[in-house]
Design a protein around this motif. Structure first.
Motif, mmCIF file in Angstrom:
data_model
loop_
_atom_site.group_PDB
_atom_site.id
_atom_site.type_symbol
_atom_site.label_atom_id
_atom_site.label_comp_id
_atom_site.label_asym_id
_atom_site.label_seq_id
_atom_site.Cartn_x
_atom_site.Cartn_y
_atom_site.Cartn_z
ATOM 1 N N TRP A 51 0.862 -1.177 0.000
ATOM 2 C CA TRP A 51 0.000 0.000 0.000
ATOM 3 C C TRP A 51 0.897 1.225 0.000
ATOM 4 O O TRP A 51 1.839 1.317 0.804
ATOM 5 C CB TRP A 51 -0.904 0.021 1.228
ATOM 6 C CG TRP A 51 -2.154 -0.787 1.095
ATOM 7 C CD1 TRP A 51 -3.393 -0.342 0.714
ATOM 8 C CD2 TRP A 51 -2.327 -2.190 1.385
ATOM 9 N NE1 TRP A 51 -4.309 -1.372 0.744
ATOM 10 C CE2 TRP A 51 -3.679 -2.515 1.146
ATOM 11 C CE3 TRP A 51 -1.457 -3.197 1.817
ATOM 12 C CZ2 TRP A 51 -4.191 -3.795 1.327
ATOM 13 C CZ3 TRP A 51 -1.954 -4.475 1.993
ATOM 14 C CH2 TRP A 51 -3.308 -4.765 1.748
ATOM 15 N N ASP A 53 1.197 5.750 -0.820
ATOM 16 C CA ASP A 53 0.593 7.065 -1.018
ATOM 17 C C ASP A 53 1.596 7.876 -1.825
ATOM 18 O O ASP A 53 2.773 7.980 -1.444
ATOM 19 C CB ASP A 53 0.307 7.722 0.341
ATOM 20 C CG ASP A 53 -0.264 9.123 0.209
ATOM 21 O OD1 ASP A 53 -1.463 9.295 0.455
ATOM 22 O OD2 ASP A 53 0.493 10.052 -0.127
ATOM 23 N N LEU A 54 1.168 8.451 -2.933
ATOM 24 C CA LEU A 54 2.099 9.099 -3.848
ATOM 25 C C LEU A 54 2.715 10.375 -3.281
ATOM 26 O O LEU A 54 3.694 10.882 -3.839
ATOM 27 C CB LEU A 54 1.388 9.388 -5.178
ATOM 28 C CG LEU A 54 1.230 8.153 -6.072
ATOM 29 C CD1 LEU A 54 0.140 8.357 -7.108
ATOM 30 C CD2 LEU A 54 2.552 7.799 -6.730
ATOM 31 N N ASP A 81 -3.360 1.738 -3.534
ATOM 32 C CA ASP A 81 -3.263 3.111 -3.040
ATOM 33 C C ASP A 81 -3.864 3.188 -1.640
ATOM 34 O O ASP A 81 -4.870 2.535 -1.341
ATOM 35 C CB ASP A 81 -4.015 4.067 -3.973
ATOM 36 C CG ASP A 81 -3.321 4.230 -5.313
ATOM 37 O OD1 ASP A 81 -2.182 4.722 -5.331
ATOM 38 O OD2 ASP A 81 -3.922 3.856 -6.341
ATOM 39 N N SER A 90 -2.290 13.654 -3.268
ATOM 40 C CA SER A 90 -2.031 12.241 -3.549
ATOM 41 C C SER A 90 -3.252 11.540 -4.165
ATOM 42 O O SER A 90 -3.105 10.655 -5.015
ATOM 43 C CB SER A 90 -1.572 11.510 -2.286
ATOM 44 O OG SER A 90 -2.563 11.534 -1.284
ATOM 45 N N ARG A 91 -4.463 11.924 -3.768
ATOM 46 C CA ARG A 91 -5.660 11.318 -4.355
ATOM 47 C C ARG A 91 -5.716 11.607 -5.866
ATOM 48 O O ARG A 91 -5.957 10.701 -6.681
ATOM 49 C CB ARG A 91 -6.922 11.844 -3.673
ATOM 50 C CG ARG A 91 -8.224 11.325 -4.295
ATOM 51 C CD ARG A 91 -9.429 12.022 -3.677
ATOM 52 N NE ARG A 91 -9.562 11.677 -2.281
ATOM 53 C CZ ARG A 91 -10.239 10.626 -1.816
ATOM 54 N NH1 ARG A 91 -10.867 9.828 -2.673
ATOM 55 N NH2 ARG A 91 -10.318 10.394 -0.526
ATOM 56 N N ALA A 94 -3.130 9.604 -7.763
ATOM 57 C CA ALA A 94 -3.544 8.212 -7.922
ATOM 58 C C ALA A 94 -4.597 8.077 -9.022
ATOM 59 O O ALA A 94 -4.581 7.122 -9.805
ATOM 60 C CB ALA A 94 -4.078 7.662 -6.603
ATOM 61 N N ARG A 113 4.092 6.944 -11.850
ATOM 62 C CA ARG A 113 4.213 6.872 -10.394
ATOM 63 C C ARG A 113 5.670 7.041 -9.970
ATOM 64 O O ARG A 113 5.970 7.751 -9.001
ATOM 65 C CB ARG A 113 3.659 5.542 -9.883
ATOM 66 C CG ARG A 113 2.146 5.410 -9.931
ATOM 67 C CD ARG A 113 1.673 4.028 -9.511
ATOM 68 N NE ARG A 113 0.233 3.882 -9.559
ATOM 69 C CZ ARG A 113 -0.586 4.095 -8.532
ATOM 70 N NH1 ARG A 113 -0.102 4.445 -7.357
ATOM 71 N NH2 ARG A 113 -1.891 3.947 -8.673
ATOM 72 N N VAL A 159 -9.582 3.903 -6.363
ATOM 73 C CA VAL A 159 -8.652 4.373 -5.333
ATOM 74 C C VAL A 159 -9.270 4.209 -3.952
ATOM 75 O O VAL A 159 -8.620 3.742 -3.007
ATOM 76 C CB VAL A 159 -8.254 5.841 -5.592
ATOM 77 C CG1 VAL A 159 -7.466 6.407 -4.411
ATOM 78 C CG2 VAL A 159 -7.441 5.962 -6.883
#
Length: 220
Positions: A51, A53-54, A81, A90-91, A94, A113, A159
């Motif tokens: 998992w 988070d960008l 994600d 980040s959302r 993604a 990514r 997501v």
């Protein structure tokens, strides 16, 4: 990046599989709630589940190590994600990645990514992210963002489904990296120990006999 306070969830003892639950290096195993999803994809004996988070710097550090490891061992990576409260872009990142995966290709989205992680220091807002993404698309095939990236809400739902799966597990931080067999899972708290964990999992899978298990969806 810690999410425990934001989740405000009372975590129970891990359950869902009657199997060994360890960490590498030896450390306290996270008290996960439902570990039933910790299985390799169908046909695989060992896989890495992550998992990320960008917007998470620790995820940026882990990304190349994780991808080099799965390439070296020729094992699947099941990527999810998991959005950290308070992260402002980040959302959207993604969602952009999901759109690229769907309309351009999986490898293209994975490279996006990779480049987002490498460029976190340049991205401070959703506007910065949009400018970065538009430049990335232009420089990688002369493509462009559509006026509305997710008109049906499909990518947003994907997501959110990943984040919900992490909540079901009882996940508290990103990156969360687990090496799984059909009967065991190993939590990797120090990404530099990932190769050790995979070696251990492969030895366990050989002892298990490696009967494949069904998996809920394809790797991302």
């Amino acid at each position: 990046m810690n999410r425990a306070l934001a989740l405000a969830v009372a975590l129970a003892t891990g359950c869902g599989i009657a199997a060994a639950q360890t960490s590498v290096p030896p450390n306290e195993v996270a008290p996960y709630k439902d570990t039933s999803m910790l299985k390799p994809p169908a046909g695989a004996k060992v896989a890495v589940i992550e998992w990320e988070d960008l917007e998470c710097p620790a995820c940026a550090h882990a990304f190349p190590i994780v991808h080099e490891a799965v390439a070296k061992y020729h094992i699947p990576l099941v990527r999810h994600d998991f959005l950290i409260p308070g992260h402002t872009w980040s959302r959207t990142a993604a969602i952009y990645a999901r759109w690229m995966e769907d309309t351009i290709g999986f490898d293209y989205a994975t490279d996006y990514r990779r480049q987002v992680f490498a460029s976190q220091f340049r991205i401070a807002s959703p506007d910065d992210l949009k400018q970065f993404t538009e430049a990335y698309l232009k420089n990688h095939g002369g493509k462009s963002l559509p006026f509305v990236v997710d008109p049906s809400g499909r990518f947003t739902r994907e997501v959110e489904a990943d984040a919900a799966l992490g909540d079901k597990l009882g996940l508290r931080e990103t990156p969360t990296i687990l090496v799984v067999t059909n009967r065991h899972w190993i939590q990797v708290k120090d990404v530099m120990q990932l190769y050790t964990a995979i070696d251990q999992a492969q030895a366990e899978a050989a002892r298990e006999g490696g009967a494949p298990a069904a998996h809920r969806n394809a790797a991302r």
